[in-house]
Design an enzyme around this catalytic site. Structure first.
Site, PDB file in Angstrom:
ATOM      1  CB  SER A   9      -0.524  -4.639   6.719  1.00  0.00           C
ATOM      2  OG  SER A   9      -0.093  -5.554   5.360  1.00  0.00           O
ATOM      3  CE  LYS A  10       5.172  -2.437  12.014  1.00  0.00           C
ATOM      4  NZ  LYS A  10       5.291  -3.419  13.122  1.00  0.00           N
ATOM      5  NE  ARG A  11       0.911  -9.285   6.615  1.00  0.00           N
ATOM      6  CZ  ARG A  11      -0.376 -10.258   6.416  1.00  0.00           C
ATOM      7  NH1 ARG A  11      -0.202 -10.377   5.446  1.00  0.00           N
ATOM      8  NH2 ARG A  11      -1.093  -9.154   6.547  1.00  0.00           N
ATOM      9  CE  LYS A  12       0.300  -7.444  -0.234  1.00  0.00           C
ATOM     10  NZ  LYS A  12      -0.436  -7.502  -0.780  1.00  0.00           N
ATOM     11  N   GLY A  13       5.101  -3.515   3.246  1.00  0.00           N
ATOM     12  CA  GLY A  13       6.568  -2.395   2.932  1.00  0.00           C
ATOM     13  C   GLY A  13       5.980  -1.394   4.370  1.00  0.00           C
TER      14      GLY A  13
END
Ligand code: GLU
Length: 480
Positions: free
Chosen positions: A257-261
């Site tokens: 997901s976006k939260r990790k890059g």
């Protein structure tokens, strides 16, 4: 094999934003499977949820798929025998099909208000029940329905799920799946605004477009029983389903997901990954080449790929492997081809001529195009030299002597080319009996500020005489 006479696969993105790398990997699988069987790969735009639509997303989806080197045989821009390929242009079809199901007694009008549904949901949640429609409008008197519709009372059409039936289907990756009708919600098929929901539109279109196999992310598996019911209600042959595990974040924790890059397919290209390397990387995730090869072409993949061989376990989006693979693909490029691909990554303070001279020096070490700048900036920008590093392996006096003698030798060098530089520097080292490793590292640090650089003599040649002498002179007082 399905009973469809031809393999027809599809990717059906919704224009709600950028295509995720996971979706691109899925698209590749659908593409490859169609190619393997001499079939067709279709691109369809699923834009029935207008509230989530992002302007310009359709164009960006088409562009990025092409940028990855993939094409479609039928699609919104090129048409095809089952056009249009954009759901918002097919609205009458869905309405007609929803009404057909009502007539057949397999769907019904529901007049429940948003407030009532919201309240119901809250109650169910409070009682720890799975939120589901309670069926209030399932058995409305037909006359009442006609009457309320005539008065233009807002209504949706819901699927009348047979609560005492088992719904079975075979998933190519997961095997037999069986779900009780009791656990399936009476899904809304047509909304009050006349737009279909995803569930109705996807089935109507997959059938109309003769889709034989659906390879999609496992997040859709809970929707499939509803789809199977719809195929049955219409009397259509369902396609073969394969629900593919989603990618896990590079750290192995959770759904990518976006939260990790960055996760959009476009962002990887923007950061300097080559589309060919990306595709090869997707091919390796959750699938193995029969000869255990790691580097192979799209054609080869299309020859061997079989969705039944996809692992049912989630795979980690392994960035280390991706970088390695990208480096492999970069090394296969000619220097001129690499120059072309590097253009967007060459900083404005590095001239194209200089970039062309730098490329052969860093080609071997370049894993991502965007690394050009960090690997090469000392050629065209001021450097900082760490004084402590200069004297790490020798006394300040010796370092000073080495630098001073090198400056003197290079000032008088007959020609400024790799061979002359190598001769002069090696001679100096041998004559003075200096430790080669220490001396060469000193020169490397003094002229570039870096410990890892291109080969010393070519690097010095490329830096040029005045810059080299200037940097060596600058390092001279740093050694004390
Ligand atoms: N429109 C759905 C999506 O956005 C398609 C899902 C499917 O493949 O059925 O992914």
């Amino acid at each position: 094999m399905s009973t469809h006479s031809m393999v027809r696969t599809r990717m059906a993105p919704s224009p709600t934003g950028e295509i995720h790398v996971g979706s691109m990997a899925m698209l590749l699988k659908n593409y490859a499977f169609a190619k393997k069987h001499g079939g067709k790969f279709i691109l369809r735009i699923e834009d029935t949820d207008q509230t989530r639509e992002v302007p310009g997303a359709v164009e960006r989806i088409l562009r990025v798929v092409k940028a990855y080197g993939l094409t479609w045989d039928e699609g919104p821009d090129i048409g095809g025998p089952y056009a249009p390929y954009t759901q918002s242009e097919r609205l009458p079809l869905y309405k007609q099909r929803a009404e057909q199901l009502v007539e057949q007694g397999q769907a019904y009008y529901c007049f429940c208000t948003r407030e009532r549904l919201e309240k119901l949901r809250e109650e169910q949640m409070a009682n720890k029940q799975q939120p589901k429609y309670d069926g209030r409008c399932r058995a409305l008197d037909p006359a009442e329905v006609t009457d309320r519709l005539a008065k233009n009372e807002p209504a949706v059409i819901r699927l009348k799920v047979p609560k005492n039936e088992q719904i079975n289907f075979t998933d190519l990756i997961r095997g037999e799946i069986s779900v009780s009708g009791k656990d399936i919600d009476d899904q809304v098929l047509l909304k009050t605004d006349g737009f279909p929901t995803y569930h109705l539109a996807v089935v109507v279109d997959d059938n109309a477009m003769q889709i034989s196999h659906i390879l999609r992310g496992e997040e859709w598996i809970s929707s499939t029983p509803k789809h199977v019911l719809l195929y049955k209600a219409f009397g259509w042959q369902p396609p073969i389903f394969a629900h593919v595990p989603i990618f896990l974040n590079p750290d192995g924790k959770g759904k990518m997901s976006k939260r990790k890059g960055e996760v959009s397919a476009q962002s990887f290209l923007d950061n300097g990954y080559l589309p060919e390397a990306m595709l090869n990387f997707f091919m390796l995730l959750g699938w193995g080449h029969p000869e255990q090869k790691e580097v192979f072409s799209l054609d080869e993949y299309c020859k061997y790929f079989d969705p039944a061989d996809i692992s049912s376990k989630s795979v980690v989006f392994d960035l280390v492997k991706l970088q390695w693979l990208n480096g492999v693909y970069i090394r296969t490029l000619s220097e001129s081809a690499l120059f072309e691909k590097l253009k967007p990554f060459i900083p404005s303070d590095c001239s194209p001529e200089l970039a062309k001279r730098i490329i052969p020096l860093i080609h071997e070490r370049l894993a991502i195009l965007s690394e050009f700048e960090i690997l090469s900036s000392f050629f065209y920008r001021d450097i900082t030299v760490d004084p402590a590093a200069l004297v790490k392996k020798a006394t300040p006096e010796l370092v000073h002597e080495q630098l001073a003698k090198t400056i003197a030798a290079l000032e008088n060098i007959p020609a400024w080319d790799e061979a002359s530089l190598e001769t002069a520097i090696r001679e100096l080292q041998e004559k003075n009996d200096w430790k080669r490793r220490q001396y060469f590292m000193l020169l490397r640090l003094a002229v570039s500020g870096e410990a890892a650089t291109p080969p010393l003599f070519t690097m010095i040649e490329t830096l040029g005489k005045s810059v080299t002498l200037e940097r060596l002179s600058h390092a001279l007082p740093l050694s004390f």
